[in-house]
Design an enzyme around this catalytic site. Structure first.
Site, mmCIF file in Angstrom:
data_model
loop_
_atom_site.group_PDB
_atom_site.id
_atom_site.type_symbol
_atom_site.label_atom_id
_atom_site.label_comp_id
_atom_site.label_asym_id
_atom_site.label_seq_id
_atom_site.Cartn_x
_atom_site.Cartn_y
_atom_site.Cartn_z
ATOM 1 C CG HIS A 1 -26.039 -14.924 28.631
ATOM 2 N ND1 HIS A 1 -26.906 -14.422 29.578
ATOM 3 C CD2 HIS A 1 -25.357 -13.847 28.145
ATOM 4 C CE1 HIS A 1 -26.775 -13.116 29.646
ATOM 5 N NE2 HIS A 1 -25.833 -12.741 28.806
ATOM 6 C CG ASP B 1 -29.116 -13.173 33.907
ATOM 7 O OD1 ASP B 1 -29.216 -13.793 32.834
ATOM 8 O OD2 ASP B 1 -30.067 -12.986 34.679
#
Length: 554
Positions: free
Chosen positions: A527, A531
């Protein structure tokens, strides 16, 4: 007249030059001999590597980085060559040359061999061959088997032995001509630190017998690391790096130096500690003057990794009644455990799953295999098509073809796909380089070839280094419906491929239905780099190539 007198004067001086050089050599030899008592009192190696030696020759220590200029002659001089390694310690070699000067020459040492040329008391000149560093992450290795025996003649390019690294079994080649006099670590030897002496070679065949009962000197053994102390001398101290001890160092907080509460560490050590959320105050430095170096951080992470998942000890009365076998860790198993633990502890994983219809993919595969069989080529698997689709999706969504660093996100321009291969020796991930630019037939050939090398434990570093994304398929071979894979650092994504199964889906009318084959795939993302929307965009591109496979051929 004046000009002629000057020419005669200077020519007379030039004729006396050889006497000056001879007197200088004699003086150096006298100073070296008288300075031995002082040299012997020095605790630890000096900045230029002076150590304890034989008065009639040279001695070196591969683990302490020393050399001793202990024999000088008026007819010839000794040239000391420093041979650097990729570890913090240095190896030194000494050789005789006939020249009226003494100098310190720097010579680069090939990474596939670590050697030191020495003459100990009672043995002829020989070379000490150390455990080489055969991969960027290798700190220790195992001897799989020796291809040469004691007494055999060796030539440059010939394979001496097979070394099991943290990733594969690699052949170690000989760099110089000579005879293999002594094998110090035999077949199956494990836990050999990089730089530790494994064999001895000599130049003359008659010298082989003199090494029958040879054992490395005490100076060649791995010294225990010294506790850092406050600097009280103007001469910098060089820390001694242990070589043979297989036990990881348990780091404890060290007392602050005389400079106050400041902690001294190399830039690389600071970056590595920051990447792994490690406080430098918990690390005991083994570098010069207690400085924390990269090896200290790695040892701390290794020891912490072994302590965290440690399960409670079983009751001895119960375990005594159980029948079990303790299987030693292989190098590949150790490095896999360390890297996966690091991945789960430091990378924020999240997972995206999608079902893809593979009816058209299966139809295209059947057509391509008919052409392959007609032309004598190898059959194309579903996994080959998945690799191609993943590579094209990475080219379409390059944000997923990236790695995280503390200062920037590195986006790669090459699409290199690692393919997970399970073998009896452990998990390997050979790489298909530039997979987006290769045809399906080429990808299929490379996958089969690298998978066979992995099963034979014969992968070379170039076969598994440089990947930017990984594909792991447990569906085709094992029938696993869906799973979540662990990211292979420093990559930011890995695709877990499940099996295909037939499902009933609605048809055109209210009472109509049809059958279709669907395959589940799960994308694991870092992450910090990818995204959620970017990961979903990549899966959309991948699904488009799988459900419309003709587009991969354009």
């Amino acid at each position: 007249m004046t000009c002629g007198a000057r020419i005669f004067h200077y020519s007379k001086k030039l004729r006396q030059t050889h006497n000056i050089l001879r007197d200088r050599a004699i003086s150096i030899r006298w100073i070296t001999s008288d300075a031995r008592p002082l040299i012997d009192k020095i605790d630890g190696p000096s900045p230029i590597g002076i150590g304890h030696g034989d008065r009639n020759g040279f001695s070196t220590s591969s683990s302490r980085g020393r050399f001793t200029p202990s024999h000088l002659s008026a007819n010839g001089a000794t040239v000391i060559s420093a041979m650097g390694t990729n570890k913090s310690n240095a190896l030194w070699t000494a050789r005789k040359v006939h020249a009226p000067v003494v100098g310190l020459l720097c010579n680069s040492q090939p990474q596939n061999s670590i050697r030191s040329f020495s003459t100990d008391s009672g043995v002829p000149p020989h070379q000490e061959i150390g455990m080489p560093s055969l991969s960027p992450t290798m700190t220790e290795g195992n001897i799989a088997r020796w291809l040469k025996k004691e007494g055999d003649k060796v030539s440059p390019g010939e394979v001496l032995c097979e070394v099991e690294t943290d990733k594969a079994t690699v052949e170690m080649e000989c760099m110089e001509e000579g005879y293999l006099a002594k094998i110090l670590r035999g077949d199956g030897s494990s836990g050999i630190k990089v730089g530790e002496i494994i064999a001895i070679t000599v130049e003359e065949e008659e010298d082989v017998a003199k090494f029958k009962d040879y054992t490395p000197s005490a100076s060649d053994a791995a010294p225990a690391p010294k506790a850092p102390s406050a600097p009280t001398q103007t001469k910098p101290e060089v820390a001694e790096v242990p070589v043979t001890s297989p036990e990881p160092k348990v780091s404890t907080p060290s007392a602050p130096s005389s400079a106050g509460n400041r902690i001294f560490a190399s830039p690389l050590a600071r970056k590595l500690a920051e990447d792994n959320n490690v406080s430098l105050s918990n690390i005991k430095g083994t570098g010069p003057d207690g400085r924390i170096v990269k090896a200290d951080i790695e040892d701390y992470l290794a020891s912490r990794g072994k302590e965290v998942p440690q399960a409670p000890k079983a009751d001895t009365t119960i375990s005594a009644a159980l029948d079990y076998t303790d299987i030693p860790h292989t190098q590949i198993r150790k490095v896999t455990a360390l890297r996966l633990l690091q991945s789960k502890q430091t990378i924020p994983h999240y997972y995206l799953t999608v079902d893809t219809c593979v009816d058209k993919l299966m139809e295209l595969r059947s057509q391509l295999n008919s052409l392959q069989e007609a032309s004598g080529g190898k059959r194309i698997s579903v996994n080959d098509l998945v690799i191609k689709a993943a590579a094209l999706a990475l080219r379409k969504v390059p944000q997923c073809n990236s790695s995280w660093t503390n200062d920037y996100i590195r986006q790669y321009h090459n699409v290199n796909i690692n393919v997970a291969v399970q073998t009896d020796n452990g998990l390997y991930v050979p790489v298909i380089k530039d997979a987006d630019k290769k045809g399906l037939s080429k990808i299929s050939d490379e996958v089969k070839h690298l998978a066979q090398k992995a099963k034979e434990n014969s992968l070379k570093p170039e076969d598994y280094e440089g990947g930017t994304f990984t594909v792991s398929n447990l569906g085709g071979p094992f029938g696993i419906k869906q799973f979540c894979a662990i990211i292979n650092p420093p990559q930011s994504g890995i695709l877990a491929v499940g099996s295909a199964e037939k499902r009933v889906i609605p048809g055109g009318g209210p009472d109509q239905y049809k059958f279709a084959s669907f395959m589940s795939v799960t994308l694991s993302c870092d992450h910090r780099v990818i995204d959620g929307a970017i990961g979903a965009e990549w899966l959309k591109a991948f699904k488009g190539y799988i459900e419309n496979p003709e587009s991969m051929l354009l």
